[in-house]
Write a protein that holds these residues in place. Structure first.
Motif: not given
Length: 124
Positions: A108-124
């Motif tokens: 489920i993609r609420t703002k809070k759950k989404y923020r807690n599930d992603i880790i940003r790492i630049k590959i491009v």
């Protein structure tokens, strides 16, 4: 990463039917419209399995495993292709021409759950 090329399961004089999913646990669907020459993603999910169904123009999909020392790999995703991104796979999309796609998630993609599930790492 797994890419699934869509194919028509049924065709007659009315048109055709192409099945996209079988027995998947989908909790969120987004339509994403992107202008040309943009990058999306550059992240990985801890829990989410993401499916991207391309509705229009070909785009570049870059990916690599979270703990991999190797360089990211690139594939071209064509109209009608479905890309499956498992958890802990860093990925980015490079839009070449204006594009429209559907994104399906099993979380489920609420703002809070989404923020807690992603880790940003630049590959491009």
């Amino acid at each position: 990463m797994k890419i699934i090329r869509s194919k028509n399961n049924f065709r007659d004089h009315r048109g055709s039917i192409a099945d996209i999913f079988y027995n998947k646990n989908i909790k969120h669907i987004s339509m994403i419209v992107s202008n040309k020459n943009v990058i999306r993603g550059n992240l990985y999910f801890k829990n989410n399995t993401q499916y991207i169904y391309n509705l229009s123009n070909t785009f570049e999909y870059w990916y690599k495993k979270y703990n991999s020392k190797s360089k990211p790999k690139k594939i071209l995703v064509k109209k009608g292709d479905l890309v499956c991104t498992p958890p802990y796979e860093i990925h980015a999309i490079k839009i070449i021409k204006k594009n429209k796609l559907l994104e399906f998630s099993n979380v489920i993609r609420t703002k809070k759950k989404y923020r807690n599930d992603i880790i940003r790492i630049k590959i491009v």
